[in-house]
Scaffold this motif. Structure first.
Motif, PDB file in Angstrom:
ATOM      1  N   ALA A 200       0.763  -1.009  -0.101  1.00 14.56           N
ATOM      2  CA  ALA A 200       0.100   0.217  -0.190  1.00 14.56           C
ATOM      3  C   ALA A 200       0.925   1.357   0.018  1.00 14.56           C
ATOM      4  N   GLU A 201       1.965   1.176   0.720  1.00 15.27           N
ATOM      5  CA  GLU A 201       2.947   2.230   0.818  1.00 15.27           C
ATOM      6  C   GLU A 201       3.437   2.805  -0.865  1.00 15.27           C
ATOM      7  N   ILE A 202       3.900   1.518  -1.534  1.00 13.48           N
ATOM      8  CA  ILE A 202       4.389   2.073  -2.771  1.00 13.48           C
ATOM      9  C   ILE A 202       3.417   2.291  -3.560  1.00 13.48           C
ATOM     10  N   ALA A 203       2.191   1.984  -3.733  1.00 11.72           N
ATOM     11  CA  ALA A 203       0.894   2.505  -4.320  1.00 11.72           C
ATOM     12  C   ALA A 203       0.828   3.867  -4.008  1.00 11.72           C
ATOM     13  N   THR A 204       0.616   4.046  -2.856  1.00  6.99           N
ATOM     14  CA  THR A 204       0.428   5.530  -2.456  1.00  6.99           C
ATOM     15  C   THR A 204       1.453   6.587  -2.699  1.00  6.99           C
ATOM     16  N   ARG A 205       2.699   5.986  -2.772  1.00 11.93           N
ATOM     17  CA  ARG A 205       3.830   6.754  -3.281  1.00 11.93           C
ATOM     18  C   ARG A 205       3.876   7.229  -4.581  1.00 11.93           C
ATOM     19  N   HIS A 206       3.502   6.191  -5.524  1.00 14.32           N
ATOM     20  CA  HIS A 206       3.303   6.373  -6.918  1.00 14.32           C
ATOM     21  C   HIS A 206       2.314   7.484  -7.341  1.00 14.32           C
ATOM     22  N   LEU A 207       1.148   7.349  -6.564  1.00 19.22           N
ATOM     23  CA  LEU A 207       0.163   8.616  -6.616  1.00 19.22           C
ATOM     24  C   LEU A 207       0.728  10.059  -6.210  1.00 19.22           C
ATOM     25  N   LEU A 208       1.399   9.958  -5.246  1.00 23.02           N
ATOM     26  CA  LEU A 208       2.134  11.145  -4.670  1.00 23.02           C
ATOM     27  C   LEU A 208       2.864  11.674  -5.753  1.00 23.02           C
ATOM     28  N   GLU A 209       3.827  11.020  -6.190  1.00 21.07           N
ATOM     29  CA  GLU A 209       4.967  11.302  -7.409  1.00 21.07           C
ATOM     30  C   GLU A 209       4.153  11.995  -8.521  1.00 21.07           C
ATOM     31  N   LEU A 210       2.942  11.209  -8.901  1.00 17.51           N
ATOM     32  CA  LEU A 210       2.182  12.014  -9.802  1.00 17.51           C
ATOM     33  C   LEU A 210       1.399  13.227  -9.529  1.00 17.51           C
ATOM     34  N   GLY A 211       1.853  13.894  -8.304  1.00 16.09           N
ATOM     35  CA  GLY A 211       1.240  14.952  -7.810  1.00 16.09           C
ATOM     36  C   GLY A 211       0.103  14.977  -7.225  1.00 16.09           C
ATOM     37  N   HIS A 212      -0.583  13.941  -7.213  1.00 16.18           N
ATOM     38  CA  HIS A 212      -1.962  13.884  -6.188  1.00 16.18           C
ATOM     39  C   HIS A 212      -1.625  14.176  -4.675  1.00 16.18           C
ATOM     40  N   ARG A 213      -2.510  15.095  -4.235  1.00 14.93           N
ATOM     41  CA  ARG A 213      -2.645  15.282  -2.821  1.00 14.93           C
ATOM     42  C   ARG A 213      -3.824  15.110  -1.867  1.00 14.93           C
ATOM     43  N   ARG A 214      -4.918  14.829  -2.924  1.00 12.32           N
ATOM     44  CA  ARG A 214      -6.021  14.639  -2.169  1.00 12.32           C
ATOM     45  C   ARG A 214      -6.322  13.031  -2.482  1.00 12.32           C
ATOM     46  N   LEU A 215      -6.097  12.055  -1.705  1.00  7.98           N
ATOM     47  CA  LEU A 215      -6.244  10.717  -1.908  1.00  7.98           C
ATOM     48  C   LEU A 215      -7.204  10.083  -0.806  1.00  7.98           C
ATOM     49  N   ALA A 216      -7.819   9.122  -1.525  1.00  3.47           N
ATOM     50  CA  ALA A 216      -8.879   8.467  -0.744  1.00  3.47           C
ATOM     51  C   ALA A 216      -8.393   6.961  -0.453  1.00  3.47           C
ATOM     52  N   PHE A 217      -8.718   6.245   0.525  1.00  4.77           N
ATOM     53  CA  PHE A 217      -8.461   4.719   0.815  1.00  4.77           C
ATOM     54  C   PHE A 217      -9.933   4.222   0.878  1.00  4.77           C
ATOM     55  N   VAL A 218     -10.099   3.194   0.017  1.00  5.16           N
ATOM     56  CA  VAL A 218     -11.493   2.434  -0.007  1.00  5.16           C
ATOM     57  C   VAL A 218     -11.403   0.935   0.382  1.00  5.16           C
ATOM     58  N   SER A 219     -12.002   0.534   1.167  1.00  5.48           N
ATOM     59  CA  SER A 219     -12.244  -0.742   1.836  1.00  5.48           C
ATOM     60  C   SER A 219     -13.463  -0.918   2.307  1.00  5.48           C
ATOM     61  N   GLY A 220     -13.865  -2.347   2.433  1.00  4.54           N
ATOM     62  CA  GLY A 220     -14.949  -2.711   3.306  1.00  4.54           C
ATOM     63  C   GLY A 220     -14.341  -2.733   4.698  1.00  4.54           C
ATOM     64  N   SER A 221     -14.621  -3.623   5.442  1.00  6.45           N
ATOM     65  CA  SER A 221     -14.140  -3.474   7.051  1.00  6.45           C
ATOM     66  C   SER A 221     -12.880  -3.624   7.230  1.00  6.45           C
ATOM     67  N   VAL A 222     -11.968  -2.977   7.987  1.00  7.99           N
ATOM     68  CA  VAL A 222     -10.587  -2.979   7.866  1.00  7.99           C
ATOM     69  C   VAL A 222     -10.209  -3.916   9.102  1.00  7.99           C
ATOM     70  N   GLY A 223     -11.117  -4.785   9.625  1.00  5.40           N
ATOM     71  CA  GLY A 223     -10.900  -5.693  10.647  1.00  5.40           C
ATOM     72  C   GLY A 223     -10.101  -7.073  10.606  1.00  5.40           C
ATOM     73  N   SER A 224      -9.422  -7.205   9.467  1.00  2.00           N
ATOM     74  CA  SER A 224      -8.388  -8.224   9.000  1.00  2.00           C
ATOM     75  C   SER A 224      -6.832  -7.607   9.232  1.00  2.00           C
ATOM     76  N   VAL A 225      -6.230  -8.687   9.544  1.00  2.00           N
ATOM     77  CA  VAL A 225      -4.625  -7.914   9.662  1.00  2.00           C
ATOM     78  C   VAL A 225      -4.196  -7.370   8.472  1.00  2.00           C
ATOM     79  N   ASN A 226      -4.366  -8.063   7.188  1.00  2.00           N
ATOM     80  CA  ASN A 226      -4.000  -7.621   5.875  1.00  2.00           C
ATOM     81  C   ASN A 226      -4.533  -6.247   5.565  1.00  2.00           C
ATOM     82  N   ARG A 227      -5.783  -5.970   5.987  1.00  2.00           N
ATOM     83  CA  ARG A 227      -6.382  -4.744   5.430  1.00  2.00           C
ATOM     84  C   ARG A 227      -5.940  -3.865   6.447  1.00  2.00           C
TER      85      ARG A 227
END
Length: 364
Positions: A170-197
């Motif tokens: 998730a960090e390298i995915a987000t960093r890719h977007l930041l390098e493209l100039g994005h500053r308003r980012l959204a994280f979308v998931s169902g429940s984040v109750g699992s370890v991987n999420r």
């Protein structure tokens, strides 16, 4: 198999399980006619059908492992099943597949049935924080490897964990977007109750912090608190999230999705808003399922190296089943970002025209 066991048939007929087994295998020449009739009537009344795999296990003609996944509605789990089965077959093992919906009670039930049928090893893929619900199965001799779940404090010592580094992904995915100039980012998931999420959310926030942004200012889709994990309907979940957030007061210019099916749904929600994924709004997925490259636009995503992960998972489980020395290793595998056409340089903020049927997003 309808869930009825040989023991239930024996209880209904008032005989032992071995007597029922004798009837099923044609060993009735010394059996009293009345006893045979009771067993046959119980089998008919309960609609009992013998588990062929279990019968072969007991005769030593086949080796079987269990695979418990959240839901094959997500193609990622179907791909894992295919990879694991191919490796297992080459080694003389067969695979029984179960869908648990990440329900602890359902996982326990499947584990009990697999153990009762003679299956000695299971790959568990729910990634729940606690595995206390399956600990009794381990104490009864069931061997287990947790897939897509990093080792947690309090895990049984006999448990191995095989996972991609979800936080890094998730960090390298987000960093890719930041390098493209994005500053308003959204994280979308169902429940984040699992370890991987939870790890993926942590990686998302870590990348923002590294870029000097306040993670508290990022949009974490508020609908996650009101949904289940969304394994069966991840695409619709992503679509609803995109429609909601893009019609809000601060529409994001880029999305990080919990998995590829969610990302595909987000792309559809972007289209619902009259925009285009890639040029107007960037979307990154996670998993790199087959559809990721076939979808339009082809999806930028974090690749989980399934062949390597499946091979390691099987080897760890087999080592436990066959009591090989040194069994017990956990492994964290490095992910890789695959850049395709669903991401691009930031443009002017998307329009704020409400999307039909979408609710306003919670202001951030």
């Amino acid at each position: 198999m309808n869930g009825v066991t040989i023991h239930q048939v024996a209880e209904a007929a008032g005989v032992s399980a071995s007597t029922v087994s004798n009837v099923l295998n044609g060993r009735t020449n010394r059996m009293q006619p009345a006893t045979l009739a009771r067993v046959e009537q119980a089998i008919e009344r309960l609609s009992y059908r013998p588990n062929r795999a279990a019968r072969m296990l007991r005769t030593g003609r086949i080796k079987v492992i269990g695979l418990i996944v959240p839901s094959v509605a997500n193609p990622f789990w179907g791909s894992l099943a295919r990879e694991l089965e191919a490796i297992a077959l080459a080694e003389g093992y067969h695979v029984l597949l179960c869908n648990s919906e990440r329900d602890p009670a359902r996982e326990l039930k499947y584990g009990e049935e697999l153990l009762a049928d003679g299956v000695s090893g299971v790959v568990l893929c729910s990634s729940l924080p606690s595995l206390d619900h399956v600990t009794p199965l381990l104490s009864r001799g069931l061997k287990m490897v947790a897939f897509d779940r990093t080792a947690q404090a309090g895990d049984p010592p006999s448990l191995a964990s095989i996972s991609v580094d979800n936080a890094m992904g998730a960090e390298i995915a987000t960093r890719h977007l930041l390098e493209l100039g994005h500053r308003r980012l959204a994280f979308v998931s169902g429940s984040v109750g699992s370890v991987n999420r939870r790890e993926r959310l942590r990686g998302f926030r870590a990348a923002l912090e590294e870029a000097g942004l306040d993670p508290a200012d990022a949009v974490v889709w508020p609908g996650a608190a009101m949904t289940e994990f969304g394994d069966k309907d991840a695409a619709e979940l992503g679509r609803n999230a995109a429609r909601e957030l893009l019609s809000g007061p601060r529409p994001p210019t880029a999305f990080v999705a919990i998995n590829d099916m969610c990302a595909i749904g987000i792309c559809r929600g972007v289209k619902d808003a009259g925009l285009t994924a890639g040029p107007d709004v960037s979307v990154v997925g996670f998993d790199d399922i087959l559809l990721a490259d076939l979808f339009e636009p082809p999806l930028t995503t974090v690749r989980q190296p399934l062949p390597e992960m499946a091979a390691e998972t099987f080897q760890q489980l087999r080592a436990r089943i066959e009591a090989e020395p040194g069994a017990g290793r956990s492994l964290l595998i490095r992910p890789r970002l695959v850049i395709r056409q669903s991401t691009g340089p930031v443009r002017q903020a998307p329009g704020r025209a409400p999307v039909q049927g979408a609710a306003a997003a919670t202001p951030r």
